[in-house]
Design a protein around this motif. Sequence first.
Motif, PDB file in Angstrom:
ATOM      1  N   TYR A   1      -9.263 -16.202  -3.421  1.00 30.46           N
ATOM      2  CA  TYR A   1      -8.672 -14.876  -3.257  1.00 30.46           C
ATOM      3  C   TYR A   1      -7.644 -14.849  -2.135  1.00 30.46           C
ATOM      4  CZ  TYR A   1     -12.337 -13.712  -6.494  1.00 30.46           C
ATOM      5  OH  TYR A   1     -13.144 -13.674  -7.604  1.00 30.46           O
ATOM      6  N   ALA A   2      -6.907 -15.944  -1.971  1.00 32.11           N
ATOM      7  CA  ALA A   2      -5.911 -16.043  -0.905  1.00 32.11           C
ATOM      8  C   ALA A   2      -4.745 -15.080  -1.118  1.00 32.11           C
ATOM      9  CB  ALA A   2      -5.399 -17.469  -0.800  1.00 32.11           C
ATOM     10  N   ASP A   3      -4.549 -14.591  -2.328  1.00 29.12           N
ATOM     11  CA  ASP A   3      -3.444 -13.671  -2.603  1.00 29.12           C
ATOM     12  C   ASP A   3      -3.897 -12.211  -2.668  1.00 29.12           C
ATOM     13  OD1 ASP A   3      -1.666 -15.780  -2.751  1.00 29.12           O
ATOM     14  OD2 ASP A   3      -2.022 -16.079  -4.888  1.00 29.12           O
ATOM     15  N   GLU A   4      -5.170 -11.972  -2.437  1.00 29.68           N
ATOM     16  CA  GLU A   4      -5.692 -10.599  -2.516  1.00 29.68           C
ATOM     17  C   GLU A   4      -5.176  -9.738  -1.368  1.00 29.68           C
ATOM     18  OE1 GLU A   4      -7.776  -8.926  -4.772  1.00 29.68           O
ATOM     19  OE2 GLU A   4      -7.473 -10.671  -6.033  1.00 29.68           O
ATOM     20  N   ILE A   5      -4.991  -8.463  -1.649  1.00 29.88           N
ATOM     21  CA  ILE A   5      -4.565  -7.507  -0.637  1.00 29.88           C
ATOM     22  C   ILE A   5      -5.789  -6.742  -0.146  1.00 29.88           C
ATOM     23  CG2 ILE A   5      -3.149  -5.473  -0.173  1.00 29.88           C
ATOM     24  CD1 ILE A   5      -1.247  -6.502  -2.382  1.00 29.88           C
ATOM     25  N   TYR A   6      -6.101  -6.904   1.132  1.00 29.76           N
ATOM     26  CA  TYR A   6      -7.259  -6.269   1.758  1.00 29.76           C
ATOM     27  C   TYR A   6      -7.101  -4.745   1.763  1.00 29.76           C
ATOM     28  CZ  TYR A   6     -10.138  -4.538   5.609  1.00 29.76           C
ATOM     29  OH  TYR A   6     -11.019  -3.831   6.365  1.00 29.76           O
ATOM     30  N   GLU A   7      -8.208  -4.048   1.507  1.00 27.87           N
ATOM     31  CA  GLU A   7      -8.233  -2.585   1.613  1.00 27.87           C
ATOM     32  C   GLU A   7      -9.298  -2.096   2.600  1.00 27.87           C
ATOM     33  OE1 GLU A   7      -6.150  -0.304   0.399  1.00 27.87           O
ATOM     34  OE2 GLU A   7      -4.970  -1.783  -0.675  1.00 27.87           O
ATOM     35  N   ASN A   8     -10.522  -2.647   2.520  1.00 23.73           N
ATOM     36  CA  ASN A   8     -11.619  -2.180   3.363  1.00 23.73           C
ATOM     37  C   ASN A   8     -12.722  -3.245   3.362  1.00 23.73           C
ATOM     38  OD1 ASN A   8     -13.179  -0.543   4.973  1.00 23.73           O
ATOM     39  ND2 ASN A   8     -13.223   1.189   3.561  1.00 23.73           N
TER      40      ASN A   8
ATOM     41  N   GLY B   1     -16.600   4.207  -0.166  1.00 20.65           N
ATOM     42  CA  GLY B   1     -15.515   3.243   0.002  1.00 20.65           C
ATOM     43  C   GLY B   1     -15.156   2.555  -1.302  1.00 20.65           C
ATOM     44  N   ILE B   2     -16.164   2.149  -2.057  1.00 19.71           N
ATOM     45  CA  ILE B   2     -15.933   1.495  -3.354  1.00 19.71           C
ATOM     46  C   ILE B   2     -15.243   2.465  -4.310  1.00 19.71           C
ATOM     47  CG2 ILE B   2     -17.058   0.555  -5.413  1.00 19.71           C
ATOM     48  CD1 ILE B   2     -19.190  -0.631  -3.508  1.00 19.71           C
ATOM     49  N   GLU B   3     -15.764   3.688  -4.380  1.00 27.40           N
ATOM     50  CA  GLU B   3     -15.200   4.677  -5.314  1.00 27.40           C
ATOM     51  C   GLU B   3     -13.767   5.045  -4.934  1.00 27.40           C
ATOM     52  OE1 GLU B   3     -18.199   7.725  -5.332  1.00 27.40           O
ATOM     53  OE2 GLU B   3     -19.518   6.552  -6.660  1.00 27.40           O
ATOM     54  N   ALA B   4     -13.469   5.169  -3.625  1.00 31.72           N
ATOM     55  CA  ALA B   4     -12.111   5.479  -3.183  1.00 31.72           C
ATOM     56  C   ALA B   4     -11.152   4.331  -3.504  1.00 31.72           C
ATOM     57  CB  ALA B   4     -12.106   5.770  -1.677  1.00 31.72           C
ATOM     58  N   ALA B   5     -11.593   3.088  -3.264  1.00 33.60           N
ATOM     59  CA  ALA B   5     -10.744   1.931  -3.566  1.00 33.60           C
ATOM     60  C   ALA B   5     -10.493   1.812  -5.070  1.00 33.60           C
ATOM     61  CB  ALA B   5     -11.382   0.659  -3.028  1.00 33.60           C
ATOM     62  N   GLN B   6     -11.554   2.109  -5.864  1.00 29.18           N
ATOM     63  CA  GLN B   6     -11.403   2.064  -7.324  1.00 29.18           C
ATOM     64  C   GLN B   6     -10.416   3.118  -7.786  1.00 29.18           C
ATOM     65  OE1 GLN B   6     -14.947   3.076  -9.565  1.00 29.18           O
ATOM     66  NE2 GLN B   6     -14.229   1.995 -11.366  1.00 29.18           N
TER      67      GLN B   6
END
Length: 198
Positions: free
Chosen positions: A80-87, A187-192
Amino acid sequence: TSSLGEAFTMASKGVEGVSTTIKTVSSNLRGDVTLQRRRPPRVIKSDGVIEPYDINIATVQQVLWGAEEDKLIGANKNVYADEIYENHFFLPDHMLLVLTATRVILMVKSRNSAQLLEEPFLILWAVDYNNIRGTEVLVKDQRSSPTQADALLMLYTISAVPVSGSKNSTELRIKVHQKTSQNVQAGIEAAQLKAMTT
């Protein structure tokens, strides 16, 4: 005579400094020296807003980028080196839940070390937001120790997800403390929701 000696000393120290700089630059150009960051890179989330630097968030992003899949689900490094962090959320039993722009990832420290970046984390499972059907908090026995997880956050998926150490599942369990379970769920629901609307 003393000023002449001091001038000579200053000149020789200056030459030494220039010489050291030239050696360092030339060894860097040849690739003899591995440069190491002083701090993890700044996190820029999917909305593109540049926020003040936060060492904790930057460190978790670095952990995410260096995480490895467990042998049972693939044994790939830096998946996941290209993933964009959110929380992120630190959980009981050395678990770390990371929310990216596209998925939820549960990982565990590969060894019990004090530093987050000493050893890579192992990915237990990862699920895309578009595969999440819903979430639910289940409270366990109220007599649990304050240091132990006393609730489960259930993630229900549409299709089965590979899970380390077990078979594929449509019910993913996340051990949490009851007092923080609503924050993790929100947090999960907001990110989704953010992922689905962008």
